[in-house]
Motif scaffolding. Structure first.
Motif, PDB file in Angstrom:
ATOM      1  N   ASN A 186       1.846  30.767  86.438  1.00 44.64           N
ATOM      2  CA  ASN A 186       3.091  30.143  86.881  1.00 44.64           C
ATOM      3  C   ASN A 186       3.574  30.744  88.193  1.00 44.64           C
ATOM      4  OD1 ASN A 186       3.449  28.286  84.840  1.00 44.64           O
ATOM      5  ND2 ASN A 186       4.687  29.641  83.558  1.00 44.64           N
ATOM      6  N   SER A 187       3.529  32.087  88.283  1.00 45.08           N
ATOM      7  CA  SER A 187       3.984  32.765  89.495  1.00 45.08           C
ATOM      8  C   SER A 187       3.103  32.398  90.682  1.00 45.08           C
ATOM      9  CB  SER A 187       3.965  34.281  89.289  1.00 45.08           C
ATOM     10  OG  SER A 187       4.848  34.648  88.252  1.00 45.08           O
ATOM     11  N   TYR A 211      -0.212  32.686  75.078  1.00 43.00           N
ATOM     12  CA  TYR A 211       0.180  32.681  76.489  1.00 43.00           C
ATOM     13  C   TYR A 211       0.105  34.077  77.085  1.00 43.00           C
ATOM     14  CZ  TYR A 211       1.843  27.827  76.236  1.00 43.00           C
ATOM     15  OH  TYR A 211       1.927  26.457  76.108  1.00 43.00           O
ATOM     16  N   GLU A 212       0.451  35.085  76.283  1.00 41.09           N
ATOM     17  CA  GLU A 212       0.362  36.460  76.776  1.00 41.09           C
ATOM     18  C   GLU A 212      -1.093  36.870  76.983  1.00 41.09           C
ATOM     19  OE1 GLU A 212       1.851  40.993  75.605  1.00 41.09           O
ATOM     20  OE2 GLU A 212       2.364  39.300  74.306  1.00 41.09           O
ATOM     21  N   SER A 239       3.918  28.851  91.789  1.00 41.80           N
ATOM     22  CA  SER A 239       5.198  28.774  92.489  1.00 41.80           C
ATOM     23  C   SER A 239       5.077  29.301  93.911  1.00 41.80           C
ATOM     24  CB  SER A 239       6.257  29.580  91.740  1.00 41.80           C
ATOM     25  OG  SER A 239       6.465  29.041  90.451  1.00 41.80           O
ATOM     26  N   ASP A 243      -2.387  35.344  80.087  1.00 38.61           N
ATOM     27  CA  ASP A 243      -1.534  35.685  81.233  1.00 38.61           C
ATOM     28  C   ASP A 243      -0.961  34.437  81.889  1.00 38.61           C
ATOM     29  OD1 ASP A 243      -0.192  37.364  82.924  1.00 38.61           O
ATOM     30  OD2 ASP A 243      -1.932  37.904  84.147  1.00 38.61           O
ATOM     31  N   TYR A 244      -0.393  33.579  81.052  1.00 40.10           N
ATOM     32  CA  TYR A 244       0.151  32.300  81.509  1.00 40.10           C
ATOM     33  C   TYR A 244       1.187  32.498  82.615  1.00 40.10           C
ATOM     34  CZ  TYR A 244       1.138  27.316  80.619  1.00 40.10           C
ATOM     35  OH  TYR A 244       1.252  25.956  80.716  1.00 40.10           O
ATOM     36  N   GLU A 245       2.034  33.522  82.492  1.00 42.42           N
ATOM     37  CA  GLU A 245       3.102  33.739  83.467  1.00 42.42           C
ATOM     38  C   GLU A 245       2.549  34.006  84.857  1.00 42.42           C
ATOM     39  OE1 GLU A 245       6.460  33.747  85.336  1.00 42.42           O
ATOM     40  OE2 GLU A 245       6.270  33.194  83.216  1.00 42.42           O
TER      41      GLU A 245
END
Length: 301
Positions: free
Chosen positions: A286-287, A277-278, A290, A281-283
């Motif tokens: 998500n951002s 995930y890192e 959103s 750049d999964y986050e």
């Protein structure tokens, strides 16, 4: 997120600057986009895309069976995700002079930063196998000249590979390399050098950066980057290394599952979910999601 932030033109300019710097740089081979992302995150200067590794991943030998379209699509998928220069194996160019010019433009349009063309006849063979045949110097000069005419971005790197060392000797290979540079090659890839002395002789004799192929199980010893830099080499590729690492690990894992009935004994050798995930750049996704879907459906039909 979603791929490279640098344009293809900027990455090509970076490749040209790397060659002009006089410093040695390392281009590990990427077998897929995720692999290229790891290469960038590890701190390397560029990404190499091997025809031999791609052929093997398709279950084919490296004898020129993959098509221009297949290789361009493969290169595009890798170039899309990395800010590093991407340098790809274009075999013999998929045809005569006009085909070679089109080959260059197809890779330019796919976002690649450079290619290498070789002077083998078709069907070609892996560069570290015996029994290779090369075309005449005049024929290879036509290929390089056509590639130079087809190029639209002056920073798109044209590298000429010569497989003539094995059959014609070192001096003849150097003579060929000089002719290829005169025809428009930006870099020379002397395949299957026998020792550091041969690399050094080549680098001193040819007015262009020299590439070293540090493939395992080949004709060349696996020299260190420092050894190659001291011999005058400027680009080092590791074409099939990541494929071999992956396939070795996959084989061990499959054998464990088959014999033990579970993968439990090899879990500690796997990339974790968190690491994956890192890497992708999964986050950030998500951002982004959103930020886009930040509305409420209350009161709407």
């Amino acid at each position: 997120m979603l791929g490279a932030t640098k344009t293809a033109a900027a990455r090509r300019a970076d490749f040209r600057a790397l060659l002009d710097s006089g410093e040695v740089v390392q281009f590990p081979g990427a077998i897929n986009p995720l692999n290229a992302m790891l290469i960038e995150q590890t701190g390397f200067e560029g990404v190499y895309i091997s025809g031999g590794a791609f052929s093997a991943a398709q279950g084919l030998p490296d004898i020129g069976l993959t098509t221009l379209t297949e290789v361009v699509d493969h290169g595009r998928s890798i170039a899309r995700v990395t800010n590093l220069p991407t340098f790809i194996d274009a075999d013999t160019g998929w045809g005569e002079a006009m085909n070679v010019a089109r080959t260059v433009q197809e890779f330019e349009d796919a976002g690649l930063s450079g290619i290498h063309l070789e002077d083998q006849v078709n069907p070609k063979r892996c560069g570290h196998l015996d029994g290779k045949e090369v075309v005449t110097t005049a024929e290879m000069v036509k290929r390089i000249s056509a590639a130079a005419k087809g190029r639209r971005d002056e920073n798109f790197i044209l590298c000429a590979r010569t497989d003539s060392r094995a059959g014609e000797g070192l001096d003849a290979a150097i003579d060929r390399a000089r002719a290829y540079v005169a025809a428009g090659a930006d870099m020379i890839f002397p395949e299957a050098m026998r020792d550091l002395g041969e690399f050094e002789t080549f680098a001193n004799a040819v007015d262009a950066p020299i590439l070293a192929n540090m493939t395992e199980f080949g004709k060349s010893e696996l020299f260190t980057t420092k050894q190659l830099a001291d011999a005058g080499v400027r680009v080092v590729i590791y074409p099939v290394t990541t494929l071999r690492l992956a396939m070795g690990a996959i084989t061990d894992g499959l054998q464990a599952i088959r014999s033990e009935g579970t993968q439990a004994s090899v879990v500690d050798r796997m990339q974790t979910r968190a690491d994956l995930y890192e890497t992708v750049d999964y986050e950030a996704y998500n951002s982004f999601d959103s930020a886009v879907f930040n509305f409420s459906q209350e009161g709407h039909q």
